[in-house]
Motif scaffolding. Structure first.
Motif, PDB file in Angstrom:
ATOM      1  N   ASP A 313     139.181   5.043 150.032  1.00  0.00           N
ATOM      2  CA  ASP A 313     139.030   5.428 148.399  1.00  0.00           C
ATOM      3  C   ASP A 313     140.284   6.066 148.053  1.00  0.00           C
ATOM      4  O   ASP A 313     140.908   6.127 149.345  1.00  0.00           O
ATOM      5  CB  ASP A 313     137.734   6.526 147.842  1.00  0.00           C
ATOM      6  CG  ASP A 313     137.321   6.910 146.426  1.00  0.00           C
ATOM      7  OD1 ASP A 313     137.843   5.517 145.637  1.00  0.00           O
ATOM      8  OD2 ASP A 313     136.490   7.567 146.246  1.00  0.00           O
ATOM      9  N   GLY A 317     139.533   9.871 144.753  1.00  0.00           N
ATOM     10  CA  GLY A 317     138.407   9.528 143.986  1.00  0.00           C
ATOM     11  C   GLY A 317     137.879   9.648 142.375  1.00  0.00           C
ATOM     12  O   GLY A 317     138.228  10.998 141.864  1.00  0.00           O
ATOM     13  N   THR A 340     134.514   8.001 150.875  1.00  0.00           N
ATOM     14  CA  THR A 340     135.431   8.479 149.525  1.00  0.00           C
ATOM     15  C   THR A 340     135.228  10.013 150.091  1.00  0.00           C
ATOM     16  O   THR A 340     135.199  10.492 151.502  1.00  0.00           O
ATOM     17  CB  THR A 340     134.131   9.084 148.974  1.00  0.00           C
ATOM     18  OG1 THR A 340     135.048   9.316 147.872  1.00  0.00           O
ATOM     19  CG2 THR A 340     132.848   9.914 148.892  1.00  0.00           C
TER      20      THR A 340
END
Length: 558
Positions: A313, A317, A340
């Protein structure tokens, strides 16, 4: 006979004042661009998935380039709409140099080839360039140390999350057999990848793209591409143009057919080299964004040789927003695992995968990076001294995009500058010091008239260096690292909501408790309109709400 008017379309020709851009002309709405994008995406991707599964020559290459072609076709559609509507209104377009699509379409001829293909063909000495992500990663998230007092300091504010010594420095590595077979190869070094490496029991080494990619020179004729596939792809583009109210001009269809073939052959040449050297491919590949062309080719080759691909990510995020299908197409391409930042982001994003699975046969497993024992994301919260009175307000700008059309459409330069000028003028009228924070990767600099005419201050330093200079920060887009940085602090903020994103769960209501939301819309001429009195009230109200941490705890903590 009525005299033709000039329509300024680019930053170089726009002259904003306190009342915005005059003359204002932008006849293409964001809704039109989104409708075109979604219609083409839903036609093109299933066809390419099926053709690639059947082994149609050129299908895997065209599928790999699908995110690029989606953006290119959106740019062509926008140019065609502009051309027709300029003619209908009797206006002459005025714009600066380097507008490849507008120059061609306004003259009724095929554009020059995409710059990306020149890079793919002429990579000198294997030195593949590093394309920046659409959203800049806040690289200093994990720095420690007290705030530096000098104006020239690299970071005026440190959003500490993990001590730097807790994160391994991923060094450049030699492509040894042990690393390729038993370790992890990463093509990017970032904070989230360093966090991932810190929790891994494998050796993680960084290799530059040039290890795998070198110049292929002229377009290789040896790469097979099905003409039927290209015609079918062009048919889908033409059908989308027609459904969206414009016929696809024949010269643009010829352009698309020729450049699609060229792109497939270039990508195919690179893939053939990778396929011929499976022993040089890692068993485990980590990459950043899925939009990097070099990483997309490596992902495909590694998975094709039986390896595992992990994507990461960016922008801290944004799983409190619904991921659109175009984001999944970008990030999830040939990706087995998508990492993430936090467990909550992991769960929220995983909950959205069913919608993607109904559209595509492949979805990755969603995971989160491990935090060292005794550490968590809460350590990233930064506290600012409260201000009794709002004296300065900073407006955070997005990209100035010129003729580009991204798969997540941003406001045109005309619409953005017109709105920014009027907003900054209002801030000055209300007695605030007005600051415009330029985007560091914007195609062009902000108009000097913001300073010379309106009296605002253009600021092009990094956000973390200037965040303390404003009492309140205004956002008109949430898909930016600067918004997440702000939500990891008690800095007062206001969100001007154009309705471009959908929130998940209780995200919107929790955000309203932390950051006032002011609705905005567009007039029939696509000029931004909003309730200025509501904005002024929200700026003052934001100070009272700044210490509400419910949104932070629900969506940004581990």
């Amino acid at each position: 006979m009525a005299q033709e008017q000039t329509a300024p379309l680019s930053i170089e020709r726009i002259v904003p004042g306190a009342e915005g851009v005059e003359p204002f002309f932008w006849p293409v709405s964001r809704a039109e661009m989104v409708a075109f994008r979604d219609a083409l995406l839903h036609r093109l991707l299933p066809m390419l998935d099926g053709a690639a599964a059947e082994g149609v020559p050129g299908a895997r290459e065209l599928r790999l380039l699908s995110i690029f072609w989606l953006s290119e076709c959106m740019g062509l559609y926008q140019a065609v709409l502009l051309s027709r509507r300029l003619d209908a209104s009797g206006r002459i377009p005025a714009y600066g140099a380097g507008f490849r699509l507008w120059d061609a379409v306004f003259q009724g001829r095929a554009p020059d080839g995409p710059p990306l293909f020149s890079v793919l063909a002429n990579t000198k000495n294997g030195d593949a360039p590093r394309f920046k992500n659409p959203l800049r990663i806040f690289r200093k998230l994990f720095r420690t140390g007290k705030k530096r007092q000098t104006a020239s300091a690299p970071d005026a504010v440190c959003f500490s999350a993990l001590p730097k010594q807790d994160l391994p420095r991923i060094s450049s590595a030699r492509p040894s057999r042990a690393l390729l077979r038993d370790g992890v190869v990463t093509t990017k070094r970032s904070d989230i990848i360093s966090m991932h490496a810190a929790g891994s029991d494998r050796n993680v080494g960084y290799l530059e793209h040039k290890h795998w990619f070198a110049s292929v020179g002229s377009v290789p004729a040896s790469v097979a591409v099905s003409r039927d596939l290209l015609e079918e792809a062009c048919d889908l583009v033409a059908a989308t143009f027609q459904d969206c109210g414009e016929p696809l001009p024949g010269y643009l269809r010829d352009y698309l057919r020729g450049e699609m073939e060229r792109g497939c052959r270039l990508v195919g040449a690179h893939l053939a080299r990778l396929d011929a050297r499976p022993h040089e491919l890692p068993s485990r590949l980590w990459t950043g964004s899925g939009g990097n062309i070099w990483d997309r080719m490596l992902r495909l080759a590694v998975r094709g040789s039986g390896g595992e691909v992990t994507g990461h990510d960016h922008a801290l995020g944004d799983s409190y927003l619904r991921w659109e299908e175009c984001f999944c197409l970008n990030e999830f391409f040939e990706c087995d695992v998508f990492m993430t930042y936090t467990k909550r982001q992991r769960d929220l994003l995983a909950g959205q995968l069913d919608a993607w699975r109904s559209f595509s046969k492949h979805a990755p497993r969603i995971a989160s990076v491990p935090w060292p024992e005794g550490k968590d994301a809460g350590a990233a919260f930064a506290s600012f001294a409260p201000r009794e009175q709002v004296r300065s307000v900073m407006l955070v700008g997005v990209f100035y995009i010129g003729e580009e059309s991204r798969v997540y459409p941003l406001q045109s330069d005309v619409v953005a500058v017109d709105f920014q000028a009027r907003l900054l003028a209002r801030l000055r009228e209300w007695g605030y010091e007005a600051i415009f924070k330029e985007h560091p990767e914007s195609r062009a600099r902000a108009p000097m008239e913001f300073e010379s005419v309106i009296g605002a201050h253009n600021e092009n330093r990094r956000f973390e260096q200037v965040v303390e200079s404003a009492d309140v920060i205004l956002f008109s887009c949430l898909r930016t690292s600067t918004f997440n940085i702000t939500m990891r602090s008690n800095k007062p903020a206001v969100f001007i909501d154009f309705g471009e994103d959908s929130f998940v769960g209780s995200a919107r209501s929790l955000l309203e408790g932390r950051c006032p939301i002011v609705p905005a819309g567009a007039a029939p001429d696509n000029r931004v309109q909003l309730d200025w009195d509501a904005l002024r009230s929200a700026i003052e109200e934001s100070v009272r709400l700044a210490d509400d941490t419910r949104f932070f705890k629900r969506y940004l903590l581990d």
